[in-house]
Design a protein around this motif. Sequence first.
Motif, PDB file in Angstrom:
ATOM      1  N   PHE A  89       1.156   3.400  -3.116  1.00 17.38           N
ATOM      2  CA  PHE A  89      -0.109   4.295  -3.578  1.00 17.38           C
ATOM      3  C   PHE A  89       0.394   5.426  -3.088  1.00 17.38           C
ATOM      4  O   PHE A  89       0.091   6.373  -3.656  1.00 17.38           O
ATOM      5  CB  PHE A  89      -1.324   3.956  -2.697  1.00 17.38           C
ATOM      6  CG  PHE A  89      -1.841   2.509  -3.279  1.00 17.38           C
ATOM      7  CD1 PHE A  89      -1.382   1.587  -4.688  1.00 17.38           C
ATOM      8  CD2 PHE A  89      -2.488   1.933  -2.421  1.00 17.38           C
ATOM      9  CE1 PHE A  89      -1.569   0.551  -4.760  1.00 17.38           C
ATOM     10  CE2 PHE A  89      -2.806   0.423  -2.758  1.00 17.38           C
ATOM     11  CZ  PHE A  89      -2.574  -0.228  -4.098  1.00 17.38           C
ATOM     12  N   ARG A  90       0.904   5.714  -1.770  1.00 18.15           N
ATOM     13  CA  ARG A  90       1.114   7.059  -1.254  1.00 18.15           C
ATOM     14  C   ARG A  90       2.783   7.727  -1.606  1.00 18.15           C
ATOM     15  O   ARG A  90       2.685   8.697  -1.974  1.00 18.15           O
ATOM     16  CB  ARG A  90       1.251   7.096   0.229  1.00 18.15           C
ATOM     17  CG  ARG A  90       1.407   8.060   0.895  1.00 18.15           C
ATOM     18  CD  ARG A  90       1.627   8.112   2.435  1.00 18.15           C
ATOM     19  NE  ARG A  90       2.174   9.162   3.060  1.00 18.15           N
ATOM     20  CZ  ARG A  90       1.257  10.148   3.777  1.00 18.15           C
ATOM     21  NH1 ARG A  90      -0.137   9.837   3.676  1.00 18.15           N
ATOM     22  NH2 ARG A  90       1.841  11.254   4.155  1.00 18.15           N
ATOM     23  N   ASP A  91       3.630   6.715  -1.937  1.00 16.48           N
ATOM     24  CA  ASP A  91       4.801   7.172  -2.071  1.00 16.48           C
ATOM     25  C   ASP A  91       5.373   6.161  -3.023  1.00 16.48           C
ATOM     26  O   ASP A  91       6.096   5.328  -2.707  1.00 16.48           O
ATOM     27  CB  ASP A  91       5.803   7.165  -0.844  1.00 16.48           C
ATOM     28  CG  ASP A  91       7.127   7.843  -1.249  1.00 16.48           C
ATOM     29  OD1 ASP A  91       7.585   7.897  -2.335  1.00 16.48           O
ATOM     30  OD2 ASP A  91       8.067   7.722  -0.057  1.00 16.48           O
ATOM     31  N   SER A  92       5.271   6.511  -4.419  1.00 13.26           N
ATOM     32  CA  SER A  92       5.435   5.457  -5.549  1.00 13.26           C
ATOM     33  C   SER A  92       7.214   5.434  -5.488  1.00 13.26           C
ATOM     34  O   SER A  92       7.654   4.293  -6.169  1.00 13.26           O
ATOM     35  CB  SER A  92       5.029   5.912  -6.817  1.00 13.26           C
ATOM     36  OG  SER A  92       3.745   6.126  -6.793  1.00 13.26           O
ATOM     37  N   LYS A  93       8.150   6.551  -4.765  1.00  9.97           N
ATOM     38  CA  LYS A  93       9.574   6.055  -4.876  1.00  9.97           C
ATOM     39  C   LYS A  93       9.832   5.423  -3.645  1.00  9.97           C
ATOM     40  O   LYS A  93      11.024   5.376  -3.449  1.00  9.97           O
ATOM     41  CB  LYS A  93       9.791   7.396  -4.788  1.00  9.97           C
ATOM     42  CG  LYS A  93       9.427   8.316  -6.125  1.00  9.97           C
ATOM     43  CD  LYS A  93      10.371   9.667  -6.167  1.00  9.97           C
ATOM     44  CE  LYS A  93      10.233  10.442  -7.477  1.00  9.97           C
ATOM     45  NZ  LYS A  93      10.787  11.769  -7.523  1.00  9.97           N
ATOM     46  N   SER A 131       0.962  -1.073   0.080  1.00 13.44           N
ATOM     47  CA  SER A 131      -0.093  -0.044  -0.021  1.00 13.44           C
ATOM     48  C   SER A 131       0.719   1.299  -0.028  1.00 13.44           C
ATOM     49  O   SER A 131       0.517   2.208  -0.384  1.00 13.44           O
ATOM     50  CB  SER A 131      -0.856  -0.007   1.167  1.00 13.44           C
ATOM     51  OG  SER A 131      -1.745  -0.948   1.278  1.00 13.44           O
ATOM     52  N   ILE A 132       2.201   1.094   0.728  1.00 14.81           N
ATOM     53  CA  ILE A 132       2.906   2.465   0.614  1.00 14.81           C
ATOM     54  C   ILE A 132       3.024   2.803  -0.822  1.00 14.81           C
ATOM     55  O   ILE A 132       3.404   4.335  -0.937  1.00 14.81           O
ATOM     56  CB  ILE A 132       4.262   2.121   1.400  1.00 14.81           C
ATOM     57  CG1 ILE A 132       5.081   3.479   1.715  1.00 14.81           C
ATOM     58  CG2 ILE A 132       5.002   1.175   0.722  1.00 14.81           C
ATOM     59  CD1 ILE A 132       4.409   4.552   2.181  1.00 14.81           C
TER      60      ILE A 132
END
Lengths: 309, 255
Positions: free
Chosen positions: A268-272, A265-266
């Motif tokens: 989605f928030r921080d694709s890097k 899920s991370i």
Amino acid sequence: MELKVSLKNITLKTPFLLASGTCGFGLIFEKFFDVKETATVITKGLSLNPNPGNPPPRLYETYAGLLNSIGLENPGADTFLKDIAPKLEKKKIPYIINIYGKDIDEFIKLVEKLNKTQALAYEVNVSCPNVKKGGLAFGQDLDTLKTLLKEIKKVSKKELIVKLSPNVSDIKPFVKVCLDENIFNITVANTYLGMAVDLKNFKPHFKRIYAGYSGPAIKPLTLRFVYEASKVSEKANIIASGGITTFKDVLEYFLVGAKAVQLGSILFRDSKAPAKFKESLKAYIKSLNLNTFEELLEFFKEKRKAWEV
Amino acid sequence: MFTQCEAVLEEKRILSEKDAFLVLKVKEKKEVKPCQFCMLTATFKKSFDPFLKRPFGILFQKDDKIGLFIRNFGRGSSIIVKDIKESFKFDITYPLGNPFYPKKDKILLVAGGIGIAGIFWAGVVYKNLGKKVKLLFGGRTEKDLEIRYFLEKYNLDTTYYTEDGSFGKKGLVSQDLENYLDYTWLVCGPKAMMKAIFELGKKLNKKDIFFSLDTYMACGIGVCLGCTIETKNGYKRCCKEGPVFSIEELMESSF
């Protein structure tokens, strides 16, 4: 710095994997970082035939997490073979195919089709309902899981990773079933079954009522499962998957016994995030005066020994 | 193509108790095309709650700045509208979504309230491409149209509507649509408004009506499959195949 990690018959360039269902087929992440140098892609769960997935709404955000009811939407094996696998292979992106079926027969047909790809392994999703057992997930019944793994092993030309379900009271017997079948790579775990209601209309938020819970909120729950699973046997290579949000979470999973981690899920928030964590991991290893990631795992293993007095 | 970078809040104006206008300075400049949007974090530093980024229409772009018009609608937008102060550093992913270029040379933008954020920039781009652009912008009351002060410099031919008659024409933004049958309609606004225009379009058998839809999104980049809507051609991702869909592919249950 050497970050490679060896699981049973698979070597990963780094201990980071992009979790199935949160990265599509990984290709879009090329816009954010150099995928082949950073992480191994685990594809969206593939089935023999295309699956349109569940009707909307499919999302519900909770405090520090989210519920999803995507319903394993995917384009099916043929489209994957024709349109997607060649792209991944041309770009030399290391990938693992997440597979699921509604019954054992479908799993077998799917594996036979996918054997010709250059995938590193199959990750077997055992959280999908087994239609022939009244919808109980393969991963919630020991005998069913055993039979499924036996049958897949007969046809698979690739290493297997079993992605266990967290929706069980005790995960250790499920780890043992995998080991008994000579499968030593195990993903712990998947989303947790949850539910949301639409109070305004006095009904469940999702048409399928239940949904999978992920995100920061579930990390302590999966941390416990990873610890328990890794204690079952030295031979088990545990890949942790559950709520990783910060680099600290990554280290915690390694400390309790994981050899690799999936980022879900991370993304989605921080694709890097995978690229950031990779850099942080190098710095952390250096800060301990160690030279490689495998040395860090050894270091943590020594620390863990002191826990069990 | 999109990017993920830092976006500093340069200017924030509170327009009403629920609306704010924001100017963000983005670290990496990318051209924003018609109907594209951004995903913006809605948390204070070191916090991961609310966890997901929020999708917002991009109101305009000038050099390395973009404008946003945000309504306090839930937990995330409330933090942005009420709590976050100037100089705050957001994390942004933009520009996202399939840009929309209509074939016809006459375009009618129909915006209800906050929906202006989804299509205003499209109007500016179309006008610069030499198309004839007309904007109908409606709200319940004058307060809902405060954002106009920031938009008027783009000189779009605009007619305003308020339900209570406090500004512009009294009534609904959809009431005069039949005067614009030779235009392509691009619509963005509350569900009830879009549904009404959808039904009107079906009745008139007008095929060149397009809706910019807004759904809950987790990723905005097409990987989570969470923002799908139902269409006549199956499920479509609002963030990737959308956010603009034609009346011909939509159904009542799409909204």
